[in-house]
Design an enzyme around this catalytic site. Structure first.
Site, mmCIF file in Angstrom:
data_model
loop_
_atom_site.group_PDB
_atom_site.id
_atom_site.type_symbol
_atom_site.label_atom_id
_atom_site.label_comp_id
_atom_site.label_asym_id
_atom_site.label_seq_id
_atom_site.Cartn_x
_atom_site.Cartn_y
_atom_site.Cartn_z
ATOM 1 C CE LYS A 1 -14.752 -0.256 8.470
ATOM 2 N NZ LYS A 1 -13.750 0.404 9.307
ATOM 3 C CG HIS B 1 -5.570 1.967 14.140
ATOM 4 N ND1 HIS B 1 -5.281 0.795 14.808
ATOM 5 C CD2 HIS B 1 -6.916 1.955 13.951
ATOM 6 C CE1 HIS B 1 -6.380 0.101 14.988
ATOM 7 N NE2 HIS B 1 -7.392 0.780 14.490
ATOM 8 C CD GLU C 1 -3.065 -0.946 2.264
ATOM 9 O OE1 GLU C 1 -3.748 0.076 2.248
ATOM 10 O OE2 GLU C 1 -3.256 -1.875 3.081
ATOM 11 C CB SER D 1 -10.491 -5.284 14.862
ATOM 12 O OG SER D 1 -11.863 -5.055 14.887
ATOM 13 C CG PHE D 2 -6.541 -4.809 13.185
ATOM 14 C CD1 PHE D 2 -6.105 -6.066 12.763
ATOM 15 C CD2 PHE D 2 -7.703 -4.289 12.632
ATOM 16 C CE1 PHE D 2 -6.808 -6.774 11.808
ATOM 17 C CE2 PHE D 2 -8.421 -4.989 11.682
ATOM 18 C CZ PHE D 2 -7.972 -6.244 11.266
ATOM 19 C CE1 TYR D 3 -6.915 -4.335 22.002
ATOM 20 C CE2 TYR D 3 -7.256 -6.223 20.549
ATOM 21 C CZ TYR D 3 -7.711 -5.372 21.549
ATOM 22 O OH TYR D 3 -8.954 -5.557 22.084
ATOM 23 C CG HIS E 1 -12.950 1.888 16.553
ATOM 24 N ND1 HIS E 1 -12.918 1.270 15.327
ATOM 25 C CD2 HIS E 1 -13.961 2.796 16.507
ATOM 26 C CE1 HIS E 1 -13.869 1.779 14.569
ATOM 27 N NE2 HIS E 1 -14.506 2.710 15.248
HETATM 28 P P1 M7G Z 1 -10.053 -1.122 14.348
HETATM 29 O O1 M7G Z 1 -10.636 -0.071 15.208
HETATM 30 O O2 M7G Z 1 -8.851 -1.856 14.856
HETATM 31 O O3 M7G Z 1 -11.093 -2.217 13.946
HETATM 32 O O4 M7G Z 1 -9.700 -0.417 12.972
HETATM 33 P P2 M7G Z 1 -12.568 -2.158 13.338
HETATM 34 O O5 M7G Z 1 -12.909 -0.737 13.053
HETATM 35 O O6 M7G Z 1 -12.477 -2.992 12.082
HETATM 36 O O7 M7G Z 1 -13.408 -2.793 14.373
HETATM 37 C C1 M7G Z 1 -8.921 -1.012 11.994
HETATM 38 C C2 M7G Z 1 -9.163 -0.291 10.685
HETATM 39 O O8 M7G Z 1 -8.198 -0.763 9.762
HETATM 40 C C3 M7G Z 1 -10.530 -0.569 10.099
HETATM 41 O O9 M7G Z 1 -11.182 0.656 9.808
HETATM 42 C C4 M7G Z 1 -10.232 -1.396 8.852
HETATM 43 O O10 M7G Z 1 -11.133 -1.126 7.794
HETATM 44 C C5 M7G Z 1 -8.832 -0.968 8.505
HETATM 45 N N1 M7G Z 1 -8.059 -2.003 7.821
HETATM 46 C C6 M7G Z 1 -8.053 -3.330 8.086
HETATM 47 N N2 M7G Z 1 -7.200 -3.962 7.266
HETATM 48 C C7 M7G Z 1 -6.931 -5.401 7.286
HETATM 49 C C8 M7G Z 1 -6.631 -3.033 6.451
HETATM 50 C C9 M7G Z 1 -5.660 -3.108 5.395
HETATM 51 O O11 M7G Z 1 -5.125 -4.162 5.015
HETATM 52 N N3 M7G Z 1 -5.312 -1.922 4.821
HETATM 53 C C10 M7G Z 1 -5.904 -0.714 5.198
HETATM 54 N N4 M7G Z 1 -5.521 0.376 4.564
HETATM 55 N N5 M7G Z 1 -6.816 -0.644 6.189
HETATM 56 C C11 M7G Z 1 -7.176 -1.786 6.808
#
Ligand code: M7G
Length: 377
Positions: A194, A264, A172, A259-261, A255
């Site tokens: 998204k 961000h 990316e 979902s991802f620790y 958030h």
């Molecule tokens: P989060 O608050 O950890 O989870 O945000 P959630 O909002 O999904 O519950 C993680 C953000 O990373 C989300 O808005 C995802 O759409 C975005 N995201 C996830 N992945 C796997 C990717 C990716 O591969 N590339 C990009 N650019 N964004 C991602």
């Protein structure tokens, strides 16, 4: 090897190749009529009959330039417009001053945003399915006792491989909008998965910090204020420069739980109801900065609410601590108003029905008072 074992995320630094056209549907996980999106579970049989794939289709938001009729308004004279000779119009009825039509605009305006997760794990399947949700009030003690060990165990966590790929410029890279490489206060700003990266109406960017030791809001302290202030100001400047959006039109938030620790920040325009902006999940960056200015250890002392969904193992851990899945019986659901509340068990299918049915508010003013329960994602 079971499908679950096959679908670990460890190999995800390699880019899998699949043909979307060859997707085979197993079942619909969620059909969200409000967001006009549908999440599908299936496989790519030519690659593997076992590995699960999730495909999400979402109708794109309207771009204001696509409805321009005055040529001087259209920035790009070649840009497609709804109001052109290509518009295919089928009349449903015309009654007095009211007309109803089904129109098919030209091909370029019909694209559907599509996301694929392959191979998808059980946890991805839960995340994209309609399910019951519960609110947890996480005290600092409960965080240390239940949440932290759970998220450190890695067994039930989403891989952060995609985050490291971005920070290390492996994937990316061409999508990066802005980067500050400082290891303490720096971050990468880029479009969220998204967002299609095109339509500024529903702009959605992520600011991913370079520091690796910040899992979530809970880890933030007063010493992180320079990082957070830089995240706020540099993102606003970069977005204004690239997309022409006024900084006071932006919503910037974390958030909890993410979902991802890996810390961000989510950024989107306040006039757009982006997914996941609910008050039970979002913490405004401005408020976080202000809390830390007032009390540097605020997030080590605060009780933070968050939502857990059915199927998440952390919910079972909280349930062991004290009952979470207590059923609330609404008066109209009981024949005998004296019927006591019941404890739910996992097999109680009734609960999903309550979650998914339309809820009519007492004083309905507009159609918006009909609420449809969204999916977990
Ligand atoms: P989060 O608050 O950890 O989870 O945000 P959630 O909002 O999904 O519950 C993680 C953000 O990373 C989300 O808005 C995802 O759409 C975005 N995201 C996830 N992945 C796997 C990717 C990716 O591969 N590339 C990009 N650019 N964004 C991602």
């Amino acid at each position: 090897m079971s499908p679950e074992q096959a679908a670990t995320e460890e190999s995800s630094s390699e880019t899998p190749t699949y043909e979307l056209k060859k997707f085979q549907l197993k079942r619909i996980l969620n059909n969200n009529t409000v967001r006009k999106s549908i999440a599908l579970l299936g496989t790519f049989p030519d690659l593997s009959p076992d590995n699960s794939a999730i495909v999400v289709f979402e109708k794109n938001a309207y771009r204001e330039s696509d409805v321009a009729t005055d040529e001087s308004e259209a920035l790009d004279k070649e840009a497609p417009s709804y109001f052109s000779g290509d518009l295919n119009v089928a009349t449903q009825f015309v009654n007095n001053i009211y007309g109803s039509y089904q129109v098919v605009p030209r091909q370029e305006l019909c694209a559907v945003k599509s996301t694929v997760i392959y191979p998808a794990t059980e946890k991805h399947i839960q995340k994209y399915s309609i399910c019951q949700k519960y609110l947890i009030n996480e005290t600092p003690d409960l965080y240390k006792k239940l949440t932290l060990p759970y998220l450190l165990s890695k067994a039930d966590q989403f891989s952060l491989e995609w985050v490291y790929n971005i920070l290390e410029h492996k994937q990316e890279t061409e999508r990066i909008v802005f980067e500050d490489k400082d290891p303490e206060t720096g971050f990468v700003l880029l479009p969220d998965l998204k967002w299609d990266g095109v339509n500024v109406e529903n702009l959605y960017l992520l600011g991913i910090v370079h520091q690796h030791n910040l899992k979530s809001l809970r880890d933030l302290r007063g010493s992180h204020l320079p990082l957070l202030r830089n995240l706020r100001q540099s993102s606003k400047d970069a977005i204004q420069k690239r997309y022409g959006l006024n900084p006071s039109q932006l919503r910037m938030y974390f958030h909890y739980q993410p979902s991802f620790y890996h810390l961000h920040v989510h950024i989107n325009p306040i006039r757009n109801d982006a997914p996941g902006i609910w008050c039970e999940k979002s913490h405004m960056l401005d408020t976080v900065i202000n809390n830390l200015e007032l009390m540097p250890d605020y997030y080590q002392r605060a009780t933070l609410p968050f939502v857990l969904y059915e199927g998440n193992k952390l919910l079972d851990l909280y349930e062991e601590q004290s009952p979470v899945r207590t059923k609330i019986v609404l008066p109209q659901d009981t024949k005998d108003e004296n019927t006591p509340s019941q404890q739910l068990n996992d097999e109680d299918s009734d609960e999903d029905e309550h979650q998914c049915k339309r809820v009519k508010l007492d004083k309905a003013e507009t159609n918006e008072s009909e609420i449809v329960a969204p999916a977990c994602a």
